[in-house]
Design a protein around this motif. Structure first.
Motif, PDB file in Angstrom:
ATOM      1  N   VAL A  68      44.389-125.768  48.176  1.00  0.00           N
ATOM      2  CA  VAL A  68      43.618-124.788  48.933  1.00  0.00           C
ATOM      3  C   VAL A  68      44.060-124.859  50.386  1.00  0.00           C
ATOM      4  CG1 VAL A  68      41.308-124.137  49.692  1.00  0.00           C
ATOM      5  CG2 VAL A  68      41.662-124.931  47.358  1.00  0.00           C
ATOM      6  N   HIS A  69      44.389-123.713  50.960  1.00  0.00           N
ATOM      7  CA  HIS A  69      44.894-123.640  52.336  1.00  0.00           C
ATOM      8  C   HIS A  69      43.758-123.157  53.241  1.00  0.00           C
ATOM      9  CE1 HIS A  69      47.483-122.794  55.724  1.00  0.00           C
ATOM     10  NE2 HIS A  69      48.523-123.252  55.058  1.00  0.00           N
ATOM     11  N   PHE A  70      42.918-124.094  53.695  1.00  0.00           N
ATOM     12  CA  PHE A  70      41.736-123.756  54.474  1.00  0.00           C
ATOM     13  C   PHE A  70      42.094-123.198  55.852  1.00  0.00           C
ATOM     14  CE2 PHE A  70      38.031-124.836  57.179  1.00  0.00           C
ATOM     15  CZ  PHE A  70      37.097-124.050  56.530  1.00  0.00           C
ATOM     16  N   ALA A  71      43.130-123.716  56.482  1.00  0.00           N
ATOM     17  CA  ALA A  71      43.515-123.234  57.815  1.00  0.00           C
ATOM     18  C   ALA A  71      43.862-121.746  57.791  1.00  0.00           C
ATOM     19  CB  ALA A  71      44.686-124.050  58.360  1.00  0.00           C
ATOM     20  N   GLN A  72      44.554-121.288  56.750  1.00  0.00           N
ATOM     21  CA  GLN A  72      44.889-119.869  56.647  1.00  0.00           C
ATOM     22  C   GLN A  72      43.621-119.028  56.484  1.00  0.00           C
ATOM     23  OE1 GLN A  72      47.534-118.222  57.251  1.00  0.00           O
ATOM     24  NE2 GLN A  72      46.854-116.223  56.563  1.00  0.00           N
ATOM     25  N   LEU A  73      42.691-119.519  55.727  1.00  0.00           N
ATOM     26  CA  LEU A  73      41.430-118.803  55.545  1.00  0.00           C
ATOM     27  C   LEU A  73      40.674-118.709  56.872  1.00  0.00           C
ATOM     28  CD1 LEU A  73      39.513-117.435  53.543  1.00  0.00           C
ATOM     29  CD2 LEU A  73      38.513-119.671  53.120  1.00  0.00           C
ATOM     30  N   GLN A  74      40.680-119.777  57.651  1.00  0.00           N
ATOM     31  CA  GLN A  74      40.032-119.746  58.963  1.00  0.00           C
ATOM     32  C   GLN A  74      40.688-118.720  59.881  1.00  0.00           C
ATOM     33  OE1 GLN A  74      40.305-123.977  60.005  1.00  0.00           O
ATOM     34  NE2 GLN A  74      38.086-123.908  60.279  1.00  0.00           N
ATOM     35  N   ARG A  75      42.019-118.717  59.905  1.00  0.00           N
ATOM     36  CA  ARG A  75      42.732-117.737  60.741  1.00  0.00           C
ATOM     37  C   ARG A  75      42.371-116.317  60.319  1.00  0.00           C
ATOM     38  NH1 ARG A  75      46.972-121.570  60.497  1.00  0.00           N
ATOM     39  NH2 ARG A  75      47.878-120.603  58.669  1.00  0.00           N
ATOM     40  N   GLN A  76      42.349-116.070  59.026  1.00  0.00           N
ATOM     41  CA  GLN A  76      42.090-114.729  58.524  1.00  0.00           C
ATOM     42  C   GLN A  76      40.669-114.277  58.842  1.00  0.00           C
ATOM     43  OE1 GLN A  76      44.457-112.769  57.362  1.00  0.00           O
ATOM     44  NE2 GLN A  76      42.916-111.176  57.497  1.00  0.00           N
ATOM     45  N   ALA A  77      39.713-115.168  58.719  1.00  0.00           N
ATOM     46  CA  ALA A  77      38.322-114.800  58.968  1.00  0.00           C
ATOM     47  C   ALA A  77      38.096-114.429  60.430  1.00  0.00           C
ATOM     48  CB  ALA A  77      37.393-115.931  58.559  1.00  0.00           C
ATOM     49  N   ARG A  78      38.940-114.925  61.320  1.00  0.00           N
ATOM     50  CA  ARG A  78      38.815-114.594  62.746  1.00  0.00           C
ATOM     51  C   ARG A  78      39.466-113.262  63.085  1.00  0.00           C
ATOM     52  NH1 ARG A  78      40.498-120.350  63.712  1.00  0.00           N
ATOM     53  NH2 ARG A  78      38.533-121.453  63.787  1.00  0.00           N
ATOM     54  N   LEU A  79      40.317-112.762  62.199  1.00  0.00           N
ATOM     55  CA  LEU A  79      41.007-111.500  62.447  1.00  0.00           C
ATOM     56  C   LEU A  79      40.112-110.317  62.140  1.00  0.00           C
ATOM     57  CD1 LEU A  79      44.467-112.171  60.781  1.00  0.00           C
ATOM     58  CD2 LEU A  79      43.901-112.325  63.203  1.00  0.00           C
ATOM     59  N   ARG A  80      40.437-109.214  62.743  1.00  0.00           N
ATOM     60  CA  ARG A  80      39.817-107.950  62.368  1.00  0.00           C
ATOM     61  C   ARG A  80      40.976-107.019  62.096  1.00  0.00           C
ATOM     62  NH1 ARG A  80      36.526-111.052  61.719  1.00  0.00           N
ATOM     63  NH2 ARG A  80      34.439-111.120  62.562  1.00  0.00           N
ATOM     64  N   ALA A  81      41.084-106.571  60.875  1.00  0.00           N
ATOM     65  CA  ALA A  81      42.238-105.778  60.449  1.00  0.00           C
ATOM     66  C   ALA A  81      42.355-104.493  61.261  1.00  0.00           C
ATOM     67  CB  ALA A  81      42.114-105.446  58.963  1.00  0.00           C
ATOM     68  N   ALA A  82      43.597-104.115  61.553  1.00  0.00           N
ATOM     69  CA  ALA A  82      43.851-102.888  62.306  1.00  0.00           C
ATOM     70  C   ALA A  82      43.512-101.658  61.474  1.00  0.00           C
ATOM     71  CB  ALA A  82      45.311-102.847  62.738  1.00  0.00           C
ATOM     72  N   THR A  83      43.737-101.738  60.183  1.00  0.00           N
ATOM     73  CA  THR A  83      43.406-100.637  59.286  1.00  0.00           C
ATOM     74  C   THR A  83      42.789-101.228  58.026  1.00  0.00           C
ATOM     75  OG1 THR A  83      45.401-100.626  57.923  1.00  0.00           O
ATOM     76  CG2 THR A  83      45.526 -99.464  60.032  1.00  0.00           C
ATOM     77  N   PRO A  84      42.072-100.437  57.249  1.00  0.00           N
ATOM     78  CA  PRO A  84      41.501-100.980  56.024  1.00  0.00           C
ATOM     79  C   PRO A  84      42.547-101.293  54.963  1.00  0.00           C
ATOM     80  CG  PRO A  84      41.011 -98.645  56.235  1.00  0.00           C
ATOM     81  CD  PRO A  84      41.668 -99.071  57.509  1.00  0.00           C
ATOM     82  N   PHE A  85      43.805-100.926  55.201  1.00  0.00           N
ATOM     83  CA  PHE A  85      44.838-101.173  54.209  1.00  0.00           C
ATOM     84  C   PHE A  85      45.688-102.385  54.543  1.00  0.00           C
ATOM     85  CE2 PHE A  85      43.890 -96.643  54.330  1.00  0.00           C
ATOM     86  CZ  PHE A  85      43.329 -96.521  53.076  1.00  0.00           C
ATOM     87  N   MET A  86      45.429-103.055  55.684  1.00  0.00           N
ATOM     88  CA  MET A  86      46.178-104.248  56.041  1.00  0.00           C
ATOM     89  C   MET A  86      45.824-105.374  55.082  1.00  0.00           C
ATOM     90  SD  MET A  86      45.953-106.469  59.546  1.00  0.00           S
ATOM     91  CE  MET A  86      46.817-105.310  60.556  1.00  0.00           C
ATOM     92  N   PRO A  87      46.800-106.073  54.529  1.00  0.00           N
ATOM     93  CA  PRO A  87      46.468-107.171  53.616  1.00  0.00           C
ATOM     94  C   PRO A  87      45.656-108.246  54.347  1.00  0.00           C
ATOM     95  CG  PRO A  87      48.834-106.746  53.650  1.00  0.00           C
ATOM     96  CD  PRO A  87      48.212-105.886  54.694  1.00  0.00           C
ATOM     97  N   ALA A  88      44.644-108.756  53.713  1.00  0.00           N
ATOM     98  CA  ALA A  88      43.775-109.731  54.355  1.00  0.00           C
ATOM     99  C   ALA A  88      44.436-111.099  54.439  1.00  0.00           C
ATOM    100  CB  ALA A  88      42.461-109.846  53.590  1.00  0.00           C
ATOM    101  N   VAL A  89      45.154-111.479  53.410  1.00  0.00           N
ATOM    102  CA  VAL A  89      45.742-112.823  53.403  1.00  0.00           C
ATOM    103  C   VAL A  89      47.221-112.703  53.096  1.00  0.00           C
ATOM    104  CG1 VAL A  89      45.682-115.094  52.345  1.00  0.00           C
ATOM    105  CG2 VAL A  89      43.566-113.830  52.678  1.00  0.00           C
ATOM    106  N   SER A  90      48.040-113.089  54.045  1.00  0.00           N
ATOM    107  CA  SER A  90      49.472-113.112  53.809  1.00  0.00           C
ATOM    108  C   SER A  90      49.869-114.528  53.473  1.00  0.00           C
ATOM    109  CB  SER A  90      50.208-112.614  55.049  1.00  0.00           C
ATOM    110  OG  SER A  90      49.884-113.434  56.147  1.00  0.00           O
ATOM    111  N   ALA A  91      51.140-114.733  53.209  1.00  0.00           N
ATOM    112  CA  ALA A  91      51.609-116.080  52.892  1.00  0.00           C
ATOM    113  C   ALA A  91      51.290-116.992  54.065  1.00  0.00           C
ATOM    114  CB  ALA A  91      53.115-116.062  52.630  1.00  0.00           C
ATOM    115  N   PRO A  92      50.678-118.129  53.801  1.00  0.00           N
ATOM    116  CA  PRO A  92      50.334-119.047  54.885  1.00  0.00           C
ATOM    117  C   PRO A  92      51.560-119.447  55.705  1.00  0.00           C
ATOM    118  CG  PRO A  92      49.312-119.724  52.855  1.00  0.00           C
ATOM    119  CD  PRO A  92      50.266-118.617  52.507  1.00  0.00           C
ATOM    120  N   ARG A  93      51.353-119.507  56.987  1.00  0.00           N
ATOM    121  CA  ARG A  93      52.426-119.934  57.889  1.00  0.00           C
ATOM    122  C   ARG A  93      52.304-121.427  58.107  1.00  0.00           C
ATOM    123  NH1 ARG A  93      50.022-115.484  59.325  1.00  0.00           N
ATOM    124  NH2 ARG A  93      51.160-113.582  59.607  1.00  0.00           N
ATOM    125  N   THR A  94      53.407-122.122  58.023  1.00  0.00           N
ATOM    126  CA  THR A  94      53.364-123.574  58.241  1.00  0.00           C
ATOM    127  C   THR A  94      54.100-123.922  59.509  1.00  0.00           C
ATOM    128  OG1 THR A  94      55.318-123.822  56.864  1.00  0.00           O
ATOM    129  CG2 THR A  94      53.157-124.140  55.826  1.00  0.00           C
TER     130      THR A  94
END
Length: 94
Positions: A68-94
């Motif tokens: 489970v990649h919790f850091a990626q989930l934290q980053r994503q939850a802080r984002l607000r997508a530019a459009t409703p079609f932007m993917p919510a979770v991309s490949a985690p960045r390391t």
């Protein structure tokens, strides 16, 4: 199975969220009441396809390489997508 017929399940390290959906309305909410719908548009889009009024309470996780990649989930939850079609979770960045 554990002794005495007990069953245990590991709690994943994620975000507890509540999904509210009914025709024409979808909302993903944190347990504190914050609206996370814009940050998680893929979850919202999937809920639109359910076509039913319901409430789901669960833990959001980002699986990555068998963990489970919790850091990626934290980053994503802080984002607000530019459009409703932007993917919510991309490949985690390391």
């Amino acid at each position: 199975m554990l002794p005495g017929h007990l069953v245990a399940e590991q709690k994943p390290d994620g975000f507890r969220c509540i999904l509210f959906t009914r025709p024409g309305l979808v909302m993903v909410q944190s347990r504190q009441g914050a609206d996370l719908t814009a940050a998680l548009p893929d979850i919202a889009a999937a809920a639109v396809g359910l076509g039913e009024a319901l409430v789901l309470d669960g833990e959001l996780v980002v699986p990555y390489e068998g963990r489970v990649h919790f850091a990626q989930l934290q980053r994503q939850a802080r984002l607000r997508a530019a459009t409703p079609f932007m993917p919510a979770v991309s490949a985690p960045r390391t």
